[in-house]
Design an enzyme around this catalytic site. Structure first.
Site, short mmCIF file in Angstrom:
data_model
loop_
_atom_site.label_atom_id
_atom_site.label_comp_id
_atom_site.label_asym_id
_atom_site.label_seq_id
_atom_site.Cartn_x
_atom_site.Cartn_y
_atom_site.Cartn_z
N SER A 79 0.81 -1.22 0.00
CA SER A 79 0.00 0.00 0.00
C SER A 79 0.85 1.27 0.00
O SER A 79 0.31 2.36 -0.05
CB SER A 79 -0.94 0.01 1.21
OG SER A 79 -0.20 -0.04 2.41
N THR A 216 1.94 7.17 0.00
CA THR A 216 1.07 6.04 -0.32
C THR A 216 1.13 5.70 -1.81
O THR A 216 1.52 6.53 -2.64
CB THR A 216 -0.39 6.38 0.04
OG1 THR A 216 -1.22 5.24 -0.15
CG2 THR A 216 -0.92 7.51 -0.82
N ARG A 226 -5.90 8.92 -10.59
CA ARG A 226 -6.61 9.23 -9.35
C ARG A 226 -5.62 9.65 -8.27
O ARG A 226 -4.57 9.05 -8.08
CB ARG A 226 -7.41 8.02 -8.88
CG ARG A 226 -8.17 8.22 -7.56
CD ARG A 226 -7.38 7.71 -6.37
NE ARG A 226 -8.14 7.80 -5.11
CZ ARG A 226 -7.66 7.55 -3.91
NH1 ARG A 226 -6.39 7.18 -3.77
NH2 ARG A 226 -8.40 7.68 -2.83
N VAL A 227 -5.97 10.70 -7.53
CA VAL A 227 -5.16 11.17 -6.41
C VAL A 227 -6.06 11.25 -5.18
O VAL A 227 -7.18 11.77 -5.26
CB VAL A 227 -4.55 12.56 -6.71
CG1 VAL A 227 -3.87 13.12 -5.47
CG2 VAL A 227 -3.56 12.46 -7.87
N GLY A 228 -5.57 10.74 -4.07
CA GLY A 228 -6.34 10.78 -2.84
C GLY A 228 -5.96 11.95 -1.96
O GLY A 228 -5.53 13.01 -2.44
N ASP A 229 -6.07 11.76 -0.67
CA ASP A 229 -5.82 12.86 0.27
C ASP A 229 -4.35 13.00 0.66
O ASP A 229 -3.93 14.07 1.12
CB ASP A 229 -6.64 12.65 1.54
CG ASP A 229 -6.24 11.37 2.27
OD1 ASP A 229 -6.20 10.31 1.63
OD2 ASP A 229 -5.96 11.42 3.47
N THR A 249 -5.72 8.34 7.16
CA THR A 249 -5.63 7.12 6.37
C THR A 249 -7.05 6.69 6.04
O THR A 249 -8.00 7.06 6.73
CB THR A 249 -4.88 6.02 7.15
OG1 THR A 249 -4.67 4.89 6.30
CG2 THR A 249 -5.64 5.59 8.38
N GLY A 250 -7.20 5.91 4.99
CA GLY A 250 -8.53 5.46 4.60
C GLY A 250 -8.91 5.95 3.22
O GLY A 250 -8.04 6.21 2.38
N VAL A 251 -10.19 6.08 2.98
CA VAL A 251 -10.69 6.51 1.68
C VAL A 251 -10.45 8.01 1.53
O VAL A 251 -11.14 8.83 2.14
CB VAL A 251 -12.19 6.18 1.52
CG1 VAL A 251 -12.70 6.66 0.16
CG2 VAL A 251 -12.41 4.67 1.66
N GLY A 252 -9.47 8.36 0.72
CA GLY A 252 -9.02 9.75 0.64
C GLY A 252 -10.05 10.74 0.18
O GLY A 252 -10.02 11.91 0.57
#
Length: 338
Positions: A79, A216, A226-229, A249-252
């Site tokens: 991850s 991450t 795609r880019v998260g937080d 952490t988690g769904v960004g």
């Protein structure tokens, strides 16, 4: 006229100021520093590396960079960094951010072929007038700074991705990975494609300065680009040297929508202890969701200016690691809503 009532009020105010001053002195003398905390069990090894810097009176910024690089280089960690699970096209893309006690920050988004995105993010902060570089531009900058291209897709992650491709029906909608989750037989799903296990690290050094890092490989089998937080300052990471720091952490997507880490720090500014600040941020996410959050995971981790720490998540199972002068390998189960 300076009457007796005013005299009493003034005397009481003076006494309160003296009492407050003594309390502040007492509090500052009990600061737990240096200290480093990070998300998940694999944070223990990362903290140990960061502690080498902190225990020698090094800077928190150096500590967090060196610490999360351990996770980035760990081929068994699918991850973060090298060996991370790819996007739906089989490409490993990495996101990272870093922030120091002065408010300086840097980030890279959707970076390919570079093992240590956190170090590139730091150079964005120190060597450019920008905060973020993305995609090909981030790669170009990294190569100009002397980083070498590497194949980040390991045989294990490639095998998991190819297995996923056999049955995956991908639609370009948010959180499709959760929709594909086979609750009846999750063990049959290859590659743990639903992991969201970012490493976020926060440190307070011997000088009393804070810094943070977050890195991450993002949501497995995500849409390319795609880019998260994690690389978003204020979402995946935020530091305010007067107050404290936070990471997530988690769904960004949910963290970005709520500017989560900034929210946690601002709540601490208002007087919330770290754990309560994290809990409030989680509850705001839950409150805003019109559908169920039973399958959604988001967790926050926070460290205050005095070395107090806390965490809170939507789902059970979120852990974090703590390292200070008392203990170097402490793992704590974060509290959760469900």
């Amino acid at each position: 006229m300076y009457n007796r009532r005013k005299f009493i009020q003034t005397t009481a105010l003076s006494a309160a100021i003296v009492t407050l001053s003594k309390a502040c002195i007492s509090k500052s003398s009990s600061i737990n520093k240096p200290i480093v905390i990070s998300t998940w069990d694999f944070g223990v090894a990362a903290n140990a590396e960061a502690w080498k810097t902190l225990s020698n009176k090094g800077k928190a910024l150096d500590a967090v960079e060196n610490g999360v690089k351990v996770a980035e280089a760990d081929v068994k960690n699918q991850s973060v960094g090298y060996g991370g699970l790819p996007d739906r096209d089989g490409i490993v893309t990495l996101d990272a951010s870093i922030m120091d006690h002065l408010g300086n920050c840097g980030a890279v988004l959707a970076l390919e072929q570079i093992k240590h995105p956190i170090s590139v993010a730091r150079l964005v902060m120190e060597q450019t007038p920008h905060v973020m570089l993305a995609g090909d531009g981030a790669l170009q900058f990294a190569l100009e700074q002397g980083f070498k291209k590497e194949n980040l897709l390991t045989e294990k992650s490639k095998k998991d991705w190819l297995e996923w491709l056999k049955t995956a029906k991908y639609n370009p909608v948010s959180n499709i990975e959760n929709k594909l989750y086979d609750k009846a037989a999750p063990e049959r799903l290859p590659g743990n494609q639903f992991n969201h296990d970012t490493i976020g690290m926060l440190a307070l050094d011997a000088q009393g300065n804070l810094a943070g890092a977050c890195t991450t490989s993002g949501m497995a089998y995500k849409l390319h680009g795609r880019v998260g937080d994690s690389p978003i300052i204020g979402a995946g990471l935020y530091i305010d040297n007067e107050v404290g720091g936070a990471t997530s952490t988690g769904v960004g997507e949910e963290v970005v929508r709520n500017v989560g880490s900034f929210l946690v720090v601002e709540l601490m500014r208002q007087g919330y202890p770290p754990e309560e600040a994290c809990k409030e941020a989680v509850m705001r996410i839950i409150k805003k969701k019109t559908n169920s959050t039973k399958d959604l995971q988001v967790g926050f981790l926070a460290l205050s200016k005095n070395g107090e720490y806390g965490a809170y998540a939507i789902q059970k199972g979120f852990t974090f690691a703590v390292c200070d002068s008392q203990k170097q390998d402490l793992i704590i189960k974060g509290k959760s809503h469900y």
